[in-house]
Design a protein around this motif. Structure first.
Motif, PDB file in Angstrom:
ATOM      1  N   SER A  80       0.815  -1.222   0.000  1.00 36.76           N
ATOM      2  CA  SER A  80       0.000   0.000   0.000  1.00 36.76           C
ATOM      3  C   SER A  80       0.846   1.268   0.000  1.00 36.76           C
ATOM      4  O   SER A  80       0.312   2.363  -0.213  1.00 36.76           O
ATOM      5  CB  SER A  80      -0.925   0.010   1.225  1.00 36.76           C
ATOM      6  N   ARG A  81       2.131   1.164   0.232  1.00 39.41           N
ATOM      7  CA  ARG A  81       2.980   2.346   0.353  1.00 39.41           C
ATOM      8  C   ARG A  81       3.300   2.922  -1.029  1.00 39.41           C
ATOM      9  O   ARG A  81       3.600   2.187  -1.970  1.00 39.41           O
ATOM     10  CB  ARG A  81       4.259   2.006   1.111  1.00 39.41           C
ATOM     11  N   PRO A  82       3.255   4.252  -1.155  1.00 37.46           N
ATOM     12  CA  PRO A  82       3.421   4.876  -2.484  1.00 37.46           C
ATOM     13  C   PRO A  82       4.812   4.723  -3.081  1.00 37.46           C
ATOM     14  O   PRO A  82       4.977   4.856  -4.302  1.00 37.46           O
ATOM     15  CB  PRO A  82       3.091   6.349  -2.213  1.00 37.46           C
ATOM     16  N   ASP A  83       5.808   4.448  -2.259  1.00 36.80           N
ATOM     17  CA  ASP A  83       7.167   4.327  -2.776  1.00 36.80           C
ATOM     18  C   ASP A  83       7.545   2.889  -3.105  1.00 36.80           C
ATOM     19  O   ASP A  83       8.710   2.600  -3.387  1.00 36.80           O
ATOM     20  CB  ASP A  83       8.168   4.889  -1.762  1.00 36.80           C
ATOM     21  N   VAL A  84       6.573   1.972  -3.087  1.00 36.29           N
ATOM     22  CA  VAL A  84       6.845   0.543  -3.232  1.00 36.29           C
ATOM     23  C   VAL A  84       6.248   0.001  -4.522  1.00 36.29           C
ATOM     24  O   VAL A  84       5.108   0.315  -4.886  1.00 36.29           O
ATOM     25  CB  VAL A  84       6.290  -0.250  -2.023  1.00 36.29           C
ATOM     26  N   ILE A  85       7.026  -0.836  -5.230  1.00 39.38           N
ATOM     27  CA  ILE A  85       6.504  -1.718  -6.270  1.00 39.38           C
ATOM     28  C   ILE A  85       6.516  -3.123  -5.676  1.00 39.38           C
ATOM     29  O   ILE A  85       7.582  -3.648  -5.346  1.00 39.38           O
ATOM     30  CB  ILE A  85       7.367  -1.669  -7.545  1.00 39.38           C
ATOM     31  N   VAL A 105      -5.653  -3.833  -3.120  1.00 41.10           N
ATOM     32  CA  VAL A 105      -4.596  -2.824  -2.988  1.00 41.10           C
ATOM     33  C   VAL A 105      -4.273  -2.228  -4.355  1.00 41.10           C
ATOM     34  O   VAL A 105      -4.109  -1.010  -4.503  1.00 41.10           O
ATOM     35  CB  VAL A 105      -3.337  -3.443  -2.342  1.00 41.10           C
ATOM     36  N   ARG A 106      -4.196  -3.090  -5.371  1.00 44.00           N
ATOM     37  CA  ARG A 106      -3.893  -2.593  -6.707  1.00 44.00           C
ATOM     38  C   ARG A 106      -5.009  -1.698  -7.234  1.00 44.00           C
ATOM     39  O   ARG A 106      -4.745  -0.659  -7.844  1.00 44.00           O
ATOM     40  CB  ARG A 106      -3.647  -3.755  -7.668  1.00 44.00           C
ATOM     41  N   SER A 107      -6.266  -2.068  -6.964  1.00 45.25           N
ATOM     42  CA  SER A 107      -7.380  -1.239  -7.424  1.00 45.25           C
ATOM     43  C   SER A 107      -7.428   0.106  -6.713  1.00 45.25           C
ATOM     44  O   SER A 107      -7.983   1.079  -7.242  1.00 45.25           O
ATOM     45  CB  SER A 107      -8.707  -1.991  -7.204  1.00 45.25           C
ATOM     46  N   GLU A 108      -6.825   0.159  -5.532  1.00 42.57           N
ATOM     47  CA  GLU A 108      -6.792   1.413  -4.772  1.00 42.57           C
ATOM     48  C   GLU A 108      -5.563   2.250  -5.104  1.00 42.57           C
ATOM     49  O   GLU A 108      -5.324   3.286  -4.471  1.00 42.57           O
ATOM     50  CB  GLU A 108      -6.824   1.099  -3.274  1.00 42.57           C
ATOM     51  N   GLY A 109      -4.781   1.827  -6.085  1.00 40.12           N
ATOM     52  CA  GLY A 109      -3.652   2.630  -6.533  1.00 40.12           C
ATOM     53  C   GLY A 109      -2.287   2.076  -6.218  1.00 40.12           C
ATOM     54  O   GLY A 109      -1.267   2.660  -6.634  1.00 40.12           O
ATOM     55  N   GLY A 110      -2.223   0.962  -5.484  1.00 42.19           N
ATOM     56  CA  GLY A 110      -0.934   0.366  -5.184  1.00 42.19           C
ATOM     57  C   GLY A 110      -0.292  -0.234  -6.430  1.00 42.19           C
ATOM     58  O   GLY A 110      -0.981  -0.751  -7.313  1.00 42.19           O
TER      59      GLY A 110
END
Length: 374
Positions: A80-85, A105-110
Motif C-alpha cells: 500500500s505504500r506509495p514508494d513501493v513496487i 490494494v492494486r485497485s486502490e492505486g498500489g
C-alpha cells in the motif's frame, strides 16, 4: 508428449489399481503433502477408484495456503505504500488478508505486479532506482533456491532498493507436527517429488522410523500417484516403515547440492507460523544475518503485525487433514472462489479449490466410474 501421456496411460492405471485392490486387506489412511498431487487425485478421481479401505488425506501441501494471515497483512501493508513496487506470483493476489487482498490494494492505486520469477522483480528494481521493489517469497523447499539466488544477485550487484518478504516453509517439520497431533489418523505419506529433487531424502528416514510410517516419494501424474499408493500399501500390509523413492527419474538421494548450498548461504532455519495450524518449530527459513538488509519485514518495520484467523474458515482443519473441504459449513456457500474465506479456496494448489473446480461438492454415494487419465 513424452513424460506426460506415458504417465496417464489408462491400461497401466488399471493394472496398478488391480494390484492395490489385490494387496489391501484392512483400512489404511495415506496423506499426500503436495497441493499439485491433491489436484491430480481429485481431477482424475483417483481417490474414488481406490479400494474403500484406502483413504487419501489431503495435507498442508499448498505453500500459498499455509502462508499465515499475518504475513498476508504484512504484504498488504507494504504494498500500500506509495514508494513501493510490490511483486508476486499471481496466485497470491486473491489470498484474503484480514480485510482485503492484493487485488484490492492494486485497485486502490498500489503498484502491485505479477511476475513469473524473482529475477523479474530484481530487473524491475534495476529499472526503477527511485522505488523500493519487494518480492513476496513464499513456498516450500522448491522455490527457496531461486529466491535465495535473487538475494545473492542483488547483493553481488549492489542493488539496494530490492528486498524479499519471506514466508518459506519446510516439509519434514510439518510431517513431524502432523504425527504428533492427537487427532492424527495418518499411517503413511506420499512425499512431494519436487521438494525431494532439491533436498533429497536424508531427512525422511528418521521420521519414518520414529513414527513407524512409510514415506514414499512420488511425482504428480496419475500413474505416479497410483504407484506411490501401491508401494505405501505394500509396506503397510507387511508392517514396514521406510522411505521409498518412486520418483527416481527426478529425485536423487542427496537432491541438488548446489541448490542446498545456496539456501544455506542466504537463509537460516527458524520457527514459522502456518495458516490455520500455528507455529511449528524449525519449520521455515528467514534471511540470515548477513542478508538482513534485504528483509522486507525489517526494512518496512512490519514485524509487529499479528492477526487472528476468521472463525468461519476451517482451512486449518483442511490443511491438517481433519476434514475434507466439502465438510466445512462455509464451503460452496459463504466461501467460493469469488468470495474466499481462506487461501485453500483460491490457490491453484488448494484442496478447497480442487473440490470446487472439479465439482466434488459432497460425499459421493457410490464410486465414480472414472479413469485417471486425461
Amino acid at each position: 508428449m513424452k513424460y506426460l501421456e506415458e504417465f496417464r496411460n489408462p491400461d497401466l492405471a488399471r493394472r496398478l489399481l488391480d494390484d492395490i485392490h489385490a494387496t489391501v486387506t484392512r483400512p489404511w489412511a495415506l496423506m499426500e503433502v503436495c497441493g499439485g498431487q491433491t489436484h491430480t487425485i481429485i481431477r482424475h478421481g483417483i481417490d474414488q477408484l481406490l479400494p474403500d479401505q484406502v483413504e487419501l488425506i489431503h495435507g498442508p501441501g499448498c505453500p500459498v495456503c499455509v502462508t499465515p494471515l499475518e504475513t498476508i497483512d504484512k504484504a498488504l501493508e507494504i504494498a500500500s505504500r506509495p514508494d513501493v513496487i510490490f511483486c508476486s506470483f499471481g496466485d497470491m493476489l486473491r489470498v484474503p488478508g484480514t480485510d482485503r487482498d492484493l487485488f484490492r490494494v492494486r485497485s486502490e492505486g498500489g503498484d502491485v505486479r505479477v511476475v513469473y520469477s524473482p529475477l523479474d522483480a530484481l530487473k524491475i528494481a534495476r529499472e526503477n532506482p527511485g522505488k523500493e521493489v519487494v518480492f513476496f517469497g513464499i513456498g516450500f523447499e522448491t522455490t527457496a533456491p531461486p529466491n535465495a539466488m535473487t538475494v545473492h544477485q542483488a547483493h553481488r550487484l549492489g542493488i539496494r532498493n530490492f528486498s524479499l518478504l519471506v514466508s518459506h516453509v519446510r516439509v519434514p517439520p510439518a510431517i513431524e507436527a502432523i504425527m504428533r497431533s492427537g487427532d492424527c489418523r495418518v499411517q503413511g505419506f506420499l512425499a512431494a517429488g519436487h521438494v525431494c529433487s532439491v533436498m533429497g531424502v536424508d531427512e525422511y528416514p528418521e521420521l519414518a522410523a520414529r513414527h513407524r510410517v512409510p514415506i514414499v516419494v512420488t511425482g504428480f501424474e496419475p500413474l505416479d500417484i497410483l504407484e506411490g499408493v501401491r508401494r505405501a500399501v505394500q509396506q503397510l500390509e507387511r508392517g514396514e516403515h521406510r522411505v521409498d523413492n518412486a520418483y527416481a527419474r527426478a529425485v536423487r538421494p542427496r537432491g541438488n547440492p548446489a541448490a542446498q548450498a545456496m539456501i544455506a548461504d542466504i537463509f537460516e532455519v527458524t520457527d514459522r507460523s502456518w495458516r490455520g495450524i500455528g507455529t511449528i518449530p524449525d519449520s521455515g527459513w528467514r534471511l540470515s544475518a548477513r542478508y538482513r538488509d534485504y528483509d522486507a519485514e525489517h526494512r518496512f518495520a512490519v514485524t509487529g503485525i499479528t492477526t487472528e484467523e476468521p472463525a468461519a474458515c476451517r482451512s486449518g482443519d483442511v490443511l491438517q487433514g481433519l476434514i475434507k473441504p466439502h465438510e466445512c459449513p462455509a464451503f460452496g456457500t459463504d466461501c467460493t472462489p469469488r468470495t474466499p474465506l481462506g487461501a485453500t479456496m483460491v490457490s491453484s494448489e488448494g484442496a478447497c479449490a480442487a473440490y470446487y473446480l472439479y465439482r466434488r461438492l459432497g460425499t459421493p454415494t457410490a464410486p465414480l466410474e472414472a479413469t485417471p487419465v486425461v
